[in-house]
Scaffold this active site. Structure first.
Site, short mmCIF file in Angstrom:
data_model
loop_
_atom_site.label_atom_id
_atom_site.label_comp_id
_atom_site.label_asym_id
_atom_site.label_seq_id
_atom_site.Cartn_x
_atom_site.Cartn_y
_atom_site.Cartn_z
N GLY A 12 28.33 12.67 18.81
CA GLY A 12 27.58 12.39 17.59
C GLY A 12 26.95 13.65 17.02
O GLY A 12 27.17 14.77 17.51
N ILE A 14 23.64 14.87 16.69
CA ILE A 14 22.72 15.67 17.51
C ILE A 14 23.34 15.94 18.88
O ILE A 14 23.22 17.05 19.43
CB ILE A 14 21.35 14.95 17.64
N ASP A 33 31.14 8.66 25.19
CA ASP A 33 31.03 8.24 23.79
C ASP A 33 32.02 7.08 23.59
O ASP A 33 33.04 7.03 24.27
CB ASP A 33 31.39 9.41 22.87
N ASP A 60 31.88 1.97 26.70
CA ASP A 60 30.90 1.20 25.93
C ASP A 60 29.72 0.92 26.87
O ASP A 60 29.85 0.15 27.83
CB ASP A 60 31.56 -0.10 25.46
N SER A 127 12.09 8.78 18.21
CA SER A 127 12.00 9.09 16.78
C SER A 127 10.55 9.05 16.33
O SER A 127 9.75 8.25 16.85
CB SER A 127 12.80 8.05 16.01
N TYR A 152 15.94 -0.97 13.74
CA TYR A 152 16.31 0.33 14.33
C TYR A 152 15.07 1.03 14.89
O TYR A 152 15.03 1.45 16.05
CB TYR A 152 16.98 1.24 13.29
N LYS A 156 13.49 1.95 19.08
CA LYS A 156 12.94 3.19 19.66
C LYS A 156 11.57 2.92 20.29
O LYS A 156 11.26 3.42 21.37
CB LYS A 156 12.85 4.29 18.59
N ASN A 202 20.22 8.83 4.45
CA ASN A 202 19.25 9.93 4.57
C ASN A 202 19.38 10.92 3.42
O ASN A 202 20.43 11.06 2.81
CB ASN A 202 19.41 10.62 5.92
N LEU A 203 18.27 11.60 3.18
CA LEU A 203 18.18 12.46 2.00
C LEU A 203 19.20 13.62 1.99
O LEU A 203 19.91 13.81 0.99
CB LEU A 203 16.75 13.03 1.90
N GLY A 300 9.48 0.25 2.99
CA GLY A 300 9.33 0.79 4.34
C GLY A 300 9.03 2.28 4.40
O GLY A 300 8.65 2.79 5.45
N ASP A 301 9.23 3.02 3.28
CA ASP A 301 8.96 4.46 3.30
C ASP A 301 7.46 4.73 3.35
O ASP A 301 6.67 4.05 2.69
CB ASP A 301 9.54 5.15 2.06
C1 WQD Z 1 13.53 11.17 3.50
C2 WQD Z 1 12.85 11.06 2.15
C3 WQD Z 1 13.12 8.91 1.07
C4 WQD Z 1 17.40 9.14 0.40
C5 WQD Z 1 14.78 7.89 8.41
C6 WQD Z 1 14.50 6.88 9.48
C7 WQD Z 1 14.09 7.56 10.74
C8 WQD Z 1 15.13 8.58 11.17
C9 WQD Z 1 15.47 9.50 10.05
C10 WQD Z 1 17.22 8.38 12.29
C11 WQD Z 1 12.15 9.70 1.96
C12 WQD Z 1 13.77 10.01 0.28
C13 WQD Z 1 16.11 9.46 0.78
C14 WQD Z 1 17.70 9.04 -0.99
C15 WQD Z 1 15.41 9.58 -1.50
N1 WQD Z 1 16.28 7.88 11.62
N2 WQD Z 1 15.14 9.67 -0.14
N3 WQD Z 1 16.69 9.27 -1.87
O1 WQD Z 1 13.08 7.81 5.80
O2 WQD Z 1 12.01 9.87 6.77
O3 WQD Z 1 13.61 8.62 8.12
O4 WQD Z 1 15.78 8.78 8.88
O5 WQD Z 1 18.10 8.30 12.85
O6 WQD Z 1 13.90 6.62 11.71
O7 WQD Z 1 13.48 6.01 9.05
O8 WQD Z 1 14.42 9.95 6.20
O9 WQD Z 1 16.23 11.10 4.99
O10 WQD Z 1 16.04 8.59 4.80
O11 WQD Z 1 14.34 10.03 3.70
O12 WQD Z 1 14.55 9.77 -2.35
O13 WQD Z 1 18.83 8.74 -1.38
O14 WQD Z 1 13.85 11.12 1.13
O15 WQD Z 1 12.46 8.02 0.22
O16 WQD Z 1 10.97 9.94 1.25
P1 WQD Z 1 13.18 9.00 6.64
P2 WQD Z 1 15.37 9.90 4.93
#
Ligand code: WQD
Length: 343
Positions: A12, A14, A33, A60, A127, A152, A156, A202-203, A300-301
């Site tokens: 994966g 990481i 894996d 698995d 996490s 999820y 953790k 993720n962002l 949830g953010d």
């Molecule tokens: C970061 C910021 C979004 C996407 C999550 C999980 C956590 C961990 C990591 C891992 C936030 C904003 C995001 C987009 C946006 N999980 N955003 N537009 O939410 O901190 O953590 O991922 O395996 O458990 O909760 O990370 O990267 O999703 O978001 O504006 O299309 O970017 O609102 O503020 P987050 P993220």
């Protein structure tokens, strides 16, 4: 050659970076894996980067029999690094049972197989999500954990509770749980990186896919948070720094003079960046404007998360050394050059 280490989820995102760090430090690695969110080609790439092909077992971990069999084969291993887990927040809300079943059964089976084969050290992928919506910044490890808004995140939190009960019950197995903040970036070789299946949650991958033309536009989820520019703040950490934190944790566990049954460390940089700052930093690296639009908040953010790094610095002897530009540049290189080859 140093000790043998079992790395679950070693293909994966990481896991693969950590395997390379371990090989560079002469550890003998056994990857387990099931390729549920990775690919056999990662093994070739690990070999290309490190010059070593790790042992590999396709298992698995939801099956105790299969887990026990492979741990028995490698009972000379000194430690397990347990990355294998599902990690998509939105998918976990749709399908909670799949998440509890996969993430918790696999942990229970790993612990039981460790016990039966006397493999006495474990590093667990936790996490920062276990902190929920914390009231104080930076977040220290003694901040209270909270029920997560996603199954999820809850896997953790529950996993850490299982580890606490387990390590309290018997003294043989010692555990380090690493609470990751927001891992981004890719290996300097450009050969491995994050490969989200489907639409990224993720962002960072959303930004790079938008810049690469795979997504039309980044949606910025809310600009009315109580932060400097109204967008949420996160502690982004380079995946290679994160891999090095696992190496330090392993060295600490194997140094029997320092072990205590369960230790927990934040793995972050201690710096927070907003979503708009991330966009600006990406535009500076790529040299082009990014197509984005402000939209509603994502449920949830939380407004702000960044780590206290003091404990990791003082006890684990680890701190992040790569800056935001390194993180973004490596993510962008990975997206542009090689990601498509894995399809
Ligand atoms: C970061 C910021 C979004 C996407 C999550 C999980 C956590 C961990 C990591 C891992 C936030 C904003 C995001 C987009 C946006 N999980 N955003 N537009 O939410 O901190 O953590 O991922 O395996 O458990 O909760 O990370 O990267 O999703 O978001 O504006 O299309 O970017 O609102 O503020 P987050 P993220």
């Amino acid at each position: 050659m140093k000790d043998k280490v079992i790395v679950t989820g070693g293909c994966g995102y990481i896991g693969s970076h950590t395997v390379i760090t371990l090989i560079h430090h002469n550890y003998e690695v056994v990857i387990i894996d099931d390729f549920s969110n990775s690919s056999p080609q990662i093994l070739d790439r690990i070999e290309r980067i490190s010059g070593v092909r790790p042992h590999f077992e396709q298992v698995d971990l939801k099956s105790f029999e299969a887990t026990q069999a492979v741990f028995k084969t490698h009972k000379d291993a000194k430690a397990v690094i347990h990355f294998a887990a599902h990690k998509a927040v939105a998918e976990s809300i749709q399908n909670p049972l799949m998440y509890y079943q996969n993430n918790l059964f696999s942990l229970l089976n790993v612990l039981k197989a460790q016990q039966e084969n006397s493999i006495n050290h474990l590093i667990f992928s936790s996490s920062a999500t276990v902190y929920g919506n914390p009231s104080k910044m930076p977040i220290t490890e003694d901040a209270p954990t909270q029920r997560s808004s996603s199954p999820y995140g809850n896997t953790k939190k529950i996993a850490e509770e299982i580890l606490e009960d387990f390590t309290n019950s018997q003294s043989e197995i010692s555990v380090i749980s690493l609470r990751y903040f927001n891992p981004i970036g890719a290996h300097a070789s450009g050969q491995i990186g994050e490969f989200p299946s489907g639409i990224p949650n993720n962002l960072m991958p959303y930004i790079t896919q938008t810049a690469a033309g795979i997504r039309e536009k980044l949606m910025v989820f809310g600009n009315d948070y109580p932060t400097k520019d109204g967008t949420p703040i996160r502690d982004y950490i380079h995946v290679v720094d994160l891999a090095e934190a696992h190496l330090k944790a392993l060295e600490r566990l194997l140094d029997t003079s320092t072990t205590s049954p369960l230790e927990i460390f934040n793995v972050g940089t201690g710096n927070g960046f907003s979503v708009l700052e991330m966009i600006k930093a990406f535009e500076a690296v790529s040299g082009s404007p990014l197509n984005y639009e402000i939209t509603d908040r994502r449920p949830g953010d939380v407004p702000e998360m960044f780590a206290s790094t003091t404990l990791a610095k003082n006890v684990l002897k680890w701190e992040a050394s790569r800056n935001l530009k390194d993180m973004i540049q490596s993510s962008w290189t990975w997206e542009q050059n090689l990601r498509s080859e894995l399809k």
